[in-house]
Design a protein around this motif. Sequence first.
Motif, PDB file in Angstrom:
ATOM      1  N   GLY A  69      45.496  55.494  -8.003  1.00 43.72           N
ATOM      2  CA  GLY A  69      44.803  54.226  -8.900  1.00 43.72           C
ATOM      3  C   GLY A  69      43.358  54.503  -8.733  1.00 43.72           C
ATOM      4  N   ALA A  70      42.526  55.350  -7.968  1.00 42.23           N
ATOM      5  CA  ALA A  70      41.360  55.292  -7.899  1.00 42.23           C
ATOM      6  C   ALA A  70      40.605  56.731  -8.186  1.00 42.23           C
ATOM      7  N   SER A  71      41.666  57.715  -8.461  1.00 38.88           N
ATOM      8  CA  SER A  71      41.096  58.992  -8.671  1.00 38.88           C
ATOM      9  C   SER A  71      40.132  59.366  -9.873  1.00 38.88           C
ATOM     10  N   GLY A  72      40.541  58.663 -11.177  1.00 37.46           N
ATOM     11  CA  GLY A  72      39.895  58.835 -12.384  1.00 37.46           C
ATOM     12  C   GLY A  72      38.549  58.024 -12.326  1.00 37.46           C
ATOM     13  N   LEU A  73      38.535  57.024 -11.838  1.00 34.69           N
ATOM     14  CA  LEU A  73      37.560  55.952 -11.588  1.00 34.69           C
ATOM     15  C   LEU A  73      36.215  56.972 -10.742  1.00 34.69           C
ATOM     16  N   ARG A  74      36.811  57.438  -9.655  1.00 35.02           N
ATOM     17  CA  ARG A  74      36.054  58.212  -8.776  1.00 35.02           C
ATOM     18  C   ARG A  74      34.991  59.328  -9.541  1.00 35.02           C
TER      19      ARG A  74
ATOM     20  N   GLN B 174      33.515  66.534 -14.367  1.00 35.44           N
ATOM     21  CA  GLN B 174      34.445  66.300 -13.357  1.00 35.44           C
ATOM     22  C   GLN B 174      35.623  66.490 -13.951  1.00 35.44           C
ATOM     23  N   LEU B 175      36.583  67.563 -13.714  1.00 37.54           N
ATOM     24  CA  LEU B 175      37.948  67.763 -14.080  1.00 37.54           C
ATOM     25  C   LEU B 175      38.886  67.618 -13.315  1.00 37.54           C
ATOM     26  N   GLN B 176      40.195  67.204 -13.577  1.00 29.73           N
ATOM     27  CA  GLN B 176      41.208  66.856 -12.716  1.00 29.73           C
ATOM     28  C   GLN B 176      41.796  68.363 -11.952  1.00 29.73           C
ATOM     29  N   ASP B 177      41.595  68.197 -10.580  1.00 28.61           N
ATOM     30  CA  ASP B 177      41.653  69.367  -9.754  1.00 28.61           C
ATOM     31  C   ASP B 177      42.666  69.018  -8.820  1.00 28.61           C
ATOM     32  N   THR B 178      43.799  68.687  -9.210  1.00 31.98           N
ATOM     33  CA  THR B 178      44.988  68.445  -8.304  1.00 31.98           C
ATOM     34  C   THR B 178      45.313  69.489  -7.316  1.00 31.98           C
ATOM     35  N   GLU B 179      45.131  70.722  -7.862  1.00 30.01           N
ATOM     36  CA  GLU B 179      45.172  71.903  -7.303  1.00 30.01           C
ATOM     37  C   GLU B 179      44.125  72.868  -7.933  1.00 30.01           C
ATOM     38  N   ALA B 180      43.678  73.947  -7.121  1.00 28.27           N
ATOM     39  CA  ALA B 180      42.715  74.947  -7.651  1.00 28.27           C
ATOM     40  C   ALA B 180      42.681  75.144  -9.305  1.00 28.27           C
ATOM     41  N   GLY B 181      44.025  75.745  -9.293  1.00 25.57           N
ATOM     42  CA  GLY B 181      44.230  76.368 -10.778  1.00 25.57           C
ATOM     43  C   GLY B 181      44.208  75.100 -12.063  1.00 25.57           C
ATOM     44  N   ALA B 182      44.389  74.018 -11.437  1.00 25.88           N
ATOM     45  CA  ALA B 182      44.343  72.859 -12.571  1.00 25.88           C
ATOM     46  C   ALA B 182      42.665  72.988 -12.893  1.00 25.88           C
TER      47      ALA B 182
ATOM     48  N   LYS C  58      21.860  64.441 -19.062  1.00 25.00           N
ATOM     49  CA  LYS C  58      22.084  63.239 -19.788  1.00 25.00           C
ATOM     50  C   LYS C  58      23.361  62.893 -20.488  1.00 25.00           C
ATOM     51  N   THR C  59      24.280  63.840 -20.252  1.00 24.65           N
ATOM     52  CA  THR C  59      25.574  63.791 -20.512  1.00 24.65           C
ATOM     53  C   THR C  59      26.580  64.070 -19.565  1.00 24.65           C
ATOM     54  N   ALA C  60      27.635  63.137 -19.284  1.00 23.88           N
ATOM     55  CA  ALA C  60      28.570  63.727 -18.297  1.00 23.88           C
ATOM     56  C   ALA C  60      30.126  63.398 -18.925  1.00 23.88           C
ATOM     57  N   TYR C  61      31.240  64.006 -18.470  1.00 22.49           N
ATOM     58  CA  TYR C  61      32.240  64.404 -18.881  1.00 22.49           C
ATOM     59  C   TYR C  61      33.393  64.171 -17.844  1.00 22.49           C
ATOM     60  N   SER C  62      34.404  63.280 -17.888  1.00 25.21           N
ATOM     61  CA  SER C  62      35.366  63.115 -16.768  1.00 25.21           C
ATOM     62  C   SER C  62      36.826  63.311 -17.285  1.00 25.21           C
ATOM     63  N   HIS C  63      37.705  63.917 -16.796  1.00 24.82           N
ATOM     64  CA  HIS C  63      39.169  64.083 -17.092  1.00 24.82           C
ATOM     65  C   HIS C  63      40.034  63.931 -16.167  1.00 24.82           C
ATOM     66  N   VAL C  64      41.108  63.082 -16.422  1.00 24.39           N
ATOM     67  CA  VAL C  64      42.330  63.192 -15.432  1.00 24.39           C
ATOM     68  C   VAL C  64      43.486  63.697 -16.122  1.00 24.39           C
ATOM     69  N   TYR C  65      44.561  64.302 -15.301  1.00 25.92           N
ATOM     70  CA  TYR C  65      45.768  64.631 -15.785  1.00 25.92           C
ATOM     71  C   TYR C  65      46.871  64.341 -14.934  1.00 25.92           C
ATOM     72  N   GLY C  66      47.964  63.833 -15.228  1.00 31.85           N
ATOM     73  CA  GLY C  66      48.991  63.821 -14.258  1.00 31.85           C
ATOM     74  C   GLY C  66      50.467  63.527 -14.589  1.00 31.85           C
ATOM     75  N   ALA C  67      51.400  63.097 -13.849  1.00 36.01           N
ATOM     76  CA  ALA C  67      52.380  62.647 -14.388  1.00 36.01           C
ATOM     77  C   ALA C  67      52.712  61.393 -15.008  1.00 36.01           C
ATOM     78  N   PRO C  68      53.392  61.110 -16.328  1.00 30.16           N
ATOM     79  CA  PRO C  68      54.382  62.164 -16.351  1.00 30.16           C
ATOM     80  C   PRO C  68      53.917  62.733 -17.918  1.00 30.16           C
ATOM     81  N   GLY C  69      52.694  63.467 -17.571  1.00 31.10           N
ATOM     82  CA  GLY C  69      52.117  63.919 -19.139  1.00 31.10           C
ATOM     83  C   GLY C  69      51.234  63.087 -19.553  1.00 31.10           C
ATOM     84  N   VAL C  70      50.174  62.783 -18.935  1.00 37.73           N
ATOM     85  CA  VAL C  70      49.374  61.705 -19.308  1.00 37.73           C
ATOM     86  C   VAL C  70      47.856  62.327 -19.181  1.00 37.73           C
ATOM     87  N   SER C  71      47.007  61.912 -19.786  1.00 37.40           N
ATOM     88  CA  SER C  71      45.530  62.512 -19.644  1.00 37.40           C
ATOM     89  C   SER C  71      44.545  61.238 -19.990  1.00 37.40           C
TER      90      SER C  71
END
Lengths: 131, 382
Positions: B334-339, B279-287, B362-375
């Motif tokens: 507040g909820a997006s990364g936990l989703r 699950q990768l941060q997709d604030t927009e399609a290019g993200a 068996k393995t799963a990856y999650s990633h959030v990114y956003g203001a002000p430059g945090v991941s």
Amino acid sequence: MRAIAPGLFTDEPQPRLVGGRHRDSGRIVFPCPPGNDYEPHPLRRDGTLWSWTIQRYRPKSPPYAGPEAFAPWPVGYVELAGETIVEARLANVAFADVHIGMPLELTFIPLDPAAAEPVMIHAFQPAGARA
Amino acid sequence: MSDVCIVGIGIHRFGRTDGVSGVEQGVHAVRAALADAGVEWPQVQFAYGASDAAGNPDTMVEHLGLTGVQFINVRNGCAAGGSALFSAQMAIKSGEFDLGIAVGFDKHPRGAFNALPAEYNLPDWYGDAGYMITTQFFANKITRYMHLHGISRTTLGRVAEKAFRNAVHAPHAWRRQPVALDEILDGAMVSDPYSKYMFCSPAEGGVALVLASEKRARELGKPLVRLKAATMRTRPPGSFEVFAPCIDIGGGTATATRIASRDAFTLAGIGPADIAVAQLQDTEAGAEIMHMAENGFCADGEQEQWLAEGRTEIGGALPVNTDGGCLACGEPIGASGLRQVYENVVQLRGDGAGRQVPGAPKTAYSHVYGAPGVSAVTILER
């Protein structure tokens, strides 16, 4: 010229943007941050387009202080060789002609073209273009 | 050191729920997660709660019960949920506690976020002149990336098309109708090259996770979903972030994501090729496109072929955003990364029904990114 903020542009016949130069590292940024770490550093007027988009909707107010009337505008980042890459609107160019790498020069445009004594903001236009 | 396990998950559906506050959506999620774990609120030893714009999370004790529980609020930009989860697993790893929750919720007004310059250390003129706009940044970032790495606008459209198609099978998603590629590409333009279908919207929702020590998880008799890594990182020099009046020359490629991802893989002792679903941060399609590379799953530019070949589809080599991601679920900060972590647990348990990744991942990856430059990144294993 009525600048949108004091100290943002130099006061000379062909005004320049006032960036900041870090006193120790020499890093150049825009605008010049408050405090003593950076000294004011006028930036060069010529650059090339680094990236761009078209702003297609009127930004929310606040903070946007422009007129209610809205027409889409191009906005991007302009690389000033040896200095920094500044964010700026683009002016006097057809949307279809905007492309990364195009040579640009600094100009100034009114925030509200209909105002009697408009506040002026910085923009870049194709090198040699005329308003 | 023993692993931290996720033993319960709960969600309040994303989108718009008029008449239900953000805190109430968080409470709904906590109750669902407790029921899933088979534990009662008084057994919960601690909580970390994340919200950006919907009030103080710890006020939910009024609804859940005044047990005196330790409850710490987290407000950390777009990484708020990830930070809550990181903190919760640290509380267990330290040995201080063995059962607690991470909860995140939010409820944003309609339309774009309207941030003010002073909140970001910027001069007022920057907002006055119309630069204080997140969509402008995202569009500039992808335009540069497409130029450098040969990504087409059709590929951006394919990301959005996949999101809405996957969300059809995700009951918690907001936009659950498929949208044809042509309609996505021809949709009203927001900020070129993005049409309205290629941006996520601020939204509402709540997610809760119950975490336990491995020993406690075994006692509860739950399938062990192990949190092998959780990292939260901030931006490096030369990065290109939202609300940037300037970028250093040569900059724009170093990101907080690259650091968070690298460190998470090191902690987990595995590499990108070992991940079965992401699950990768997709604030927009290019993200989503850029984050495929920033998280190490492909090289810059390979996304063009990956999307054309369907490699990120649910049946592909690396399914990405199996519940439709932010594009289809919206973004309650507040909820997006936990989703994302919720969705990964669903997938690892094999409970994804119509959106289940085949082959018992068996393995799963999650990633959030956003203001002000945090991941923030997590890696789960079962």
